[in-house]
Scaffold this active site. Structure first.
Site, PDB file in Angstrom:
ATOM      1  N   LEU A   8      52.973  80.339  55.224  1.00  0.00           N
ATOM      2  CA  LEU A   8      52.388  79.738  54.029  1.00  0.00           C
ATOM      3  C   LEU A   8      52.438  78.221  54.182  1.00  0.00           C
ATOM      4  O   LEU A   8      53.351  77.687  54.821  1.00  0.00           O
ATOM      5  CB  LEU A   8      53.177  80.144  52.775  1.00  0.00           C
ATOM      6  CG  LEU A   8      53.102  81.603  52.331  1.00  0.00           C
ATOM      7  CD1 LEU A   8      53.997  81.818  51.110  1.00  0.00           C
ATOM      8  CD2 LEU A   8      51.685  82.027  52.023  1.00  0.00           C
ATOM      9  N   ASP A   9      51.474  77.532  53.562  1.00  0.00           N
ATOM     10  CA  ASP A   9      51.477  76.077  53.575  1.00  0.00           C
ATOM     11  C   ASP A   9      52.688  75.546  52.814  1.00  0.00           C
ATOM     12  O   ASP A   9      53.284  76.249  51.987  1.00  0.00           O
ATOM     13  CB  ASP A   9      50.203  75.534  52.933  1.00  0.00           C
ATOM     14  CG  ASP A   9      48.948  75.929  53.696  1.00  0.00           C
ATOM     15  OD1 ASP A   9      49.062  76.203  54.906  1.00  0.00           O
ATOM     16  OD2 ASP A   9      47.867  75.957  53.075  1.00  0.00           O
ATOM     17  N   ALA A  10      53.011  74.278  53.045  1.00  0.00           N
ATOM     18  CA  ALA A  10      54.174  73.663  52.399  1.00  0.00           C
ATOM     19  C   ALA A  10      54.074  73.719  50.874  1.00  0.00           C
ATOM     20  O   ALA A  10      55.082  73.919  50.183  1.00  0.00           O
ATOM     21  CB  ALA A  10      54.334  72.223  52.865  1.00  0.00           C
ATOM     22  N   HIS A  26      44.417  77.801  56.491  1.00  0.00           N
ATOM     23  CA  HIS A  26      44.101  77.396  55.117  1.00  0.00           C
ATOM     24  C   HIS A  26      42.994  78.264  54.518  1.00  0.00           C
ATOM     25  O   HIS A  26      42.142  77.776  53.755  1.00  0.00           O
ATOM     26  CB  HIS A  26      43.658  75.934  55.059  1.00  0.00           C
ATOM     27  CG  HIS A  26      44.739  74.949  55.386  1.00  0.00           C
ATOM     28  ND1 HIS A  26      46.063  75.123  55.043  1.00  0.00           N
ATOM     29  CD2 HIS A  26      44.681  73.762  56.024  1.00  0.00           C
ATOM     30  CE1 HIS A  26      46.770  74.089  55.449  1.00  0.00           C
ATOM     31  NE2 HIS A  26      45.961  73.243  56.061  1.00  0.00           N
TER      32      HIS A  26
END
Length: 230
Positions: free
Chosen positions: A100-102, A183
């Site tokens: 997962l992205d930050a 993304h």
């Protein structure tokens, strides 16, 4: 599994230390002297190190409720690794099955079982992931149809795979996808003229985020949850 990794799983040795033992001829596999770190061994293999029989540690399967401002990586970068949150021995020997992205929160699965992880991340397995998405403006009426047909992401040669969109309100939706492009969720909404302002993963395959876990908390998966990934 590689022999050097097997030795590390069974001991407190680093990969470098394991290779030194192998080079010295201190490792037997099924009573045969092996020096190759890449030699394949299995749970049932008999491996001795300097005369001591090694016992293979069971694989670990963990669910984490990821907070924002940490990253799904085994090394710290601009943000710290999520593995700092998992209070187990040798946490950084684990790896994250689906990142997962930050700035994205929610369900992260962590393991040291490479084959199990592959079933989640391999494009060929088409493992579903469900996200709760907050949008900057109202969702367009034809969004569900567009996502079902597949949308064209910038710099991608093919349309996305069919995805399921459930509208909860004008600016909140549930999106289920079966792939994991870079993304991807953010880019899918950008492709239809919207912007993601909040993203939270709720489910991977049949494994749902435990509602008892607060942000930053974790637990081991149940046997049923582990076996649901197949």
């Amino acid at each position: 599994m590689r022999l050097d990794k097997y030795i590390c799983r069974c001991t407190e040795l680093t990969r470098s230390d394991a290779k030194k033992y192998l080079k010295r001829g201190a490792v037997l596999v099924n009573d045969e002297l092996i020096k190759d770190p890449g030699h394949q061994v299995y749970e049932e293999s008999k491996v001795t190190l300097a005369g001591n029989l090694l016992s293979f540690a069971s694989a670990r399967y963990i669910m984490l409720h990821k907070p924002a401002d940490c990253i799904c990586s085994n090394v710290d970068e601009l943000y710290p690794s999520v593995l700092h949150l998992v209070e187990v021995d040798r946490a950084f020997d684990l790896h994250i099955a689906g990142r997962l992205d930050a700035d994205t929160t929610g369900l992260v699965l962590i393991t040291d079982d490479g084959q199990w992880s592959h079933k989640i991340t391999s494009p060929k397995k088409a493992c579903n992931k469900r996200y709760r998405v907050q949008l900057s403006k109202p969702i367009r009426e034809d969004a569900a149809q567009l996502f079902e047909q597949g949308v064209q992401l910038q710099n991608e040669p093919k349309l996305t795979r069919p995805a399921k969109l459930e509208v909860l309100s004008e600016q909140e939706v549930l999106l289920t996808i079966s792939e994991g492009k870079y993304h991807q969720v953010k880019r899918m909404f950008a492709a239809i003229g919207n912007r993601v302002v909040g993203l939270h993963r709720e489910q991977i395959g049949d494994i749902e985020l435990d509602q008892e876990l607060d942000l930053g908390q974790w637990r081991y998966l149940t046997e049923e949850e582990v076996n649901s990934i197949g």
